[in-house]
Design an enzyme around this catalytic site. Structure first.
Site: not given
Length: 318
Positions: A28, A30, A32-33, A35, A50, A145
């Site tokens: 995955g 996003g 943030y970076g 995974v 991550k 979240d």
């Protein structure tokens, strides 16, 4: 950062990613970076890694995630942080996490259209989610979240809460950022610009509980105002009697707003579930956050003390 990790010696911190882990595939990505599925070269076990670009240093969200996971370590319904790897000269920081194969979002979307999760499965998932949230709140952490994409599930039905990038310690009375929660799981007090606390997590939990049974998002707005309209369509239009601590017409975000839709509560019709499960969700989804069940209050609800069928679906499609 080093002082934060030093305080928790059980979390290994190294500076050598490539010597310890092999990144296998992207799971995955996003803001943030990314995974990755990765293999630990020491024991050959699979983990989730991550990878976060180092940029100008560790972002606040990364520090908050590390701090929250350290604070909440060893609770079975919270994703475990195994290791932190610092390689800023190579452009990345890494969080090594336990691997879970599914998100709740994927689990629900994989169901055939005519099938729904069984009563016992819904109860099991709901119990584990609220147990994890209760542990967060007991330790002074708000997740901020919660949504199906951040709830992870193992092949044998173990549930863990993940993605603590927006989590923070809760100090009562302190003003918190409104830029939290995905829109569909955002509590009314946040949508209306009021301050919020731990009960905002519970609103998201109530939405998730409804989604587990029905496989549908309960409040699927596409803007702040349409989200409010969806909430009030299902729960009934707000009044000063039902929302003691907020006068809707005085809200500066939506001056002059009116809600002329059906004032009748439609939650039972939307859910079509066992009465005890409906009662639990109804006790959580209160527009007034002071009236919402707490996480510990949810665990005391009669829904969790009953025995349910392993094959009868919780939701009965109309």
């Amino acid at each position: 950062m080093q002082r934060l990790l030093y305080a928790y010696r059980k979390i290994p911190t190294t500076h050598e990613m490539s010597n310890n882990y092999t990144l296998l595939e992207v799971l995955g990505s996003g803001s943030y970076g990314e995974v990755f599925l990765a293999e630990n070269g020491r024991d050959h076990c699979h983990v989730a890694v991550k990878r976060i670009p180092s940029g100008k240093g560790l972002e606040t969200s990364t520090l908050r995630e590390i701090g929250a996971l350290l604070k909440l370590k060893d609770q079975k319904n919270i994703i475990a942080l195994k290791e932190v790897i610092l390689e800023p000269t190579k452009g990345y920081y890494y969080l090594v996490l336990e691997l879970m194969p599914l998100t709740l979002k994927t689990y629900l979307s994989d169901f055939p259209s005519c099938c729904y999760p069984a009563e016992q499965t819904v109860q099991n998932f709901a119990r584990q989610i609220i147990t994890g949230v209760d542990f967060c709140h007991t330790n002074g952490i708000i997740h901020r979240d919660l949504k199906p994409a951040n709830i992870l599930i193992s092949r044998d039905g173990e549930v863990k809460i993940a993605d603590f990038g927006l989590a923070r310690r809760y100090d009562q009375g302190k003003t918190l950022s409104p830029e939290v929660f995905t829109l569909w799981y955002r509590a009314p007090e946040i949508l209306l610009g009021a301050n919020y606390g731990r009960q905002a997590d519970l609103w998201a939990v109530g939405c998730i509980f409804a989604e587990i049974a029905t496989k549908r998002v309960l409040f699927a707005g596409d803007s702040q105002i349409s989200q409010l309209r969806e909430i009030f369509r299902v729960l009934g239009n707000p009044t000063e009697a039902t929302w003691r601590n907020f006068i809707l017409r005085s809200n500066s975000l939506f001056p002059g707003i009116t809600f002329n839709g059906n004032s009748k509560k439609l939650l039972a019709k939307e859910l079509c579930v066992n009465f005890l499960y409906y009662d639990l969700i109804d006790d959580i989804l209160k527009c007034d956050p002071h009236l919402r069940l707490t996480a510990s209050g949810c665990l005391d609800h009669d829904f969790f003390s009953c025995e349910f069928s392993t094959d009868r679906p919780m939701h009965v499609s109309g």
